[in-house]
Design a protein around this motif. Structure first.
Motif, PDB file in Angstrom:
ATOM      1  N   UNK A   1       4.498   1.671  -1.704  1.00 34.10           N
ATOM      2  CA  UNK A   1       4.862   1.327  -3.107  1.00 34.10           C
ATOM      3  C   UNK A   1       5.851   0.171  -3.084  1.00 34.10           C
ATOM      4  N   UNK A   2       5.428  -0.721  -3.786  1.00 27.23           N
ATOM      5  CA  UNK A   2       6.315  -1.928  -3.935  1.00 27.23           C
ATOM      6  C   UNK A   2       6.018  -3.222  -3.156  1.00 27.23           C
ATOM      7  N   UNK A   3       5.232  -2.930  -2.147  1.00 26.30           N
ATOM      8  CA  UNK A   3       5.005  -3.798  -1.135  1.00 26.30           C
ATOM      9  C   UNK A   3       3.493  -3.729  -0.737  1.00 26.30           C
ATOM     10  N   UNK A   4       2.716  -3.707  -1.683  1.00 28.11           N
ATOM     11  CA  UNK A   4       1.142  -3.669  -1.385  1.00 28.11           C
ATOM     12  C   UNK A   4       0.688  -5.123  -1.493  1.00 28.11           C
ATOM     13  N   UNK A   5       0.737  -5.488  -0.230  1.00 34.39           N
ATOM     14  CA  UNK A   5       0.416  -6.807   0.479  1.00 34.39           C
ATOM     15  C   UNK A   5      -0.651  -6.847   1.434  1.00 34.39           C
ATOM     16  N   UNK A   6      -1.462  -5.606   1.811  1.00 37.75           N
ATOM     17  CA  UNK A   6      -2.072  -5.210   2.870  1.00 37.75           C
ATOM     18  C   UNK A   6      -3.834  -5.743   2.212  1.00 37.75           C
ATOM     19  N   UNK A   7      -4.403  -6.224   2.942  1.00 43.14           N
ATOM     20  CA  UNK A   7      -6.153  -6.396   2.671  1.00 43.14           C
ATOM     21  C   UNK A   7      -6.695  -4.800   2.925  1.00 43.14           C
ATOM     22  N   UNK A   8      -6.462  -4.403   4.128  1.00 40.31           N
ATOM     23  CA  UNK A   8      -6.994  -3.051   4.577  1.00 40.31           C
ATOM     24  C   UNK A   8      -5.935  -2.291   5.119  1.00 40.31           C
ATOM     25  N   UNK A   9      -5.617  -0.924   4.705  1.00 36.72           N
ATOM     26  CA  UNK A   9      -4.720  -0.116   5.745  1.00 36.72           C
ATOM     27  C   UNK A   9      -5.831   0.979   6.284  1.00 36.72           C
ATOM     28  N   UNK A  10      -5.732   0.959   7.626  1.00 34.06           N
ATOM     29  CA  UNK A  10      -6.481   1.836   8.162  1.00 34.06           C
ATOM     30  C   UNK A  10      -5.721   2.914   8.724  1.00 34.06           C
ATOM     31  N   UNK A  11      -5.624   4.183   8.367  1.00 34.94           N
ATOM     32  CA  UNK A  11      -4.832   5.272   8.769  1.00 34.94           C
ATOM     33  C   UNK A  11      -4.934   5.927  10.008  1.00 34.94           C
TER      34      UNK A  11
END
Length: 208
Positions: free
Chosen positions: A3-13
């Protein structure tokens, strides 16, 4: 991203097995306030094969003054980069991919590069394991910790104060110094010393 740093194209958990293949993944041109900083943030077992990961539109990661961007950032999981081209952006310190073992993440990443992969950008290792089996590397290798190995055919310069020994990245042990220049053997230092120079021993050394 967080939250507040949504700068990723994809995040794979974590706890997933993911394959990305046969295509191109990129980001749009930067729009002020909406710039992507990381194309893929990975925590899973990930295979990237036959892909082009294009990070040329990524913006520098300015959050926390990091001042760089990543195309593929790996914080855990087994990662295989196969027959894939990774293009970092041209601005500042741009990273093609990393292997990052941090206390903030559970698990140690293991990254393998093979096939006809082309890596255009810096490769960063701050923990985990990196195995360069094949590929072309146009950027530098930066190293902090972890295990790094490469095949003999892979051309990639070792970072300062390190060298390749039987395919393993190994810290250089210096035994002597003249001014700012260090030497691995006393004989090398003596041979380089000009008249009146001071050779400083940094450790046990024999020979001259």
């Amino acid at each position: 991203g967080s939250a507040g740093t949504t700068t990723l194209g994809l995040q794979i958990l974590k706890n997933n097995e993911v394959t990305i293949k046969n295509g191109t993944l990129t980001s749009t041109e930067t729009v002020e306030g909406k710039q992507g900083k990381v194309l893929i943030q990975n925590y899973a077992d990930l295979t990237v094969t036959g892909m082009t990961l294009d990070g040329t539109n990524l913006d520098r990661y300015t959050i926390k003054d990091y001042n760089y961007s990543y195309v593929l950032s790996n914080n855990s999981g087994a990662v295989a980069i196969v027959d894939t081209t990774i293009n970092a952006n041209n601005g500042g310190d741009a990273y093609a991919f990393d292997s990052c073992d941090s206390s903030d993440y559970a698990g140690v990443p293991t990254v393998t590069v093979s096939g006809n992969s082309v890596i255009n950008g810096i490769v960063e290792v701050t923990g985990g394991n990196l195995d360069l089996q094949a590929g072309t590397f146009t950027g530098a290798l930066t190293y902090e910790s972890g295990a790094v190995t490469k095949a003999e055919a892979v051309e990639l310069a070792a970072p300062a104060d390190y060298k390749w020994v039987d395919g393993k990245l190994t810290a250089i042990v210096y035994v002597a110094q003249i001014g700012e220049t260090k030497y691995e053997t006393l004989a090398e230092a003596v041979a380089a010393a000009e008249a009146g120079a001071t050779v400083t021993l940094l450790g046990d050394a024999t020979g001259a």
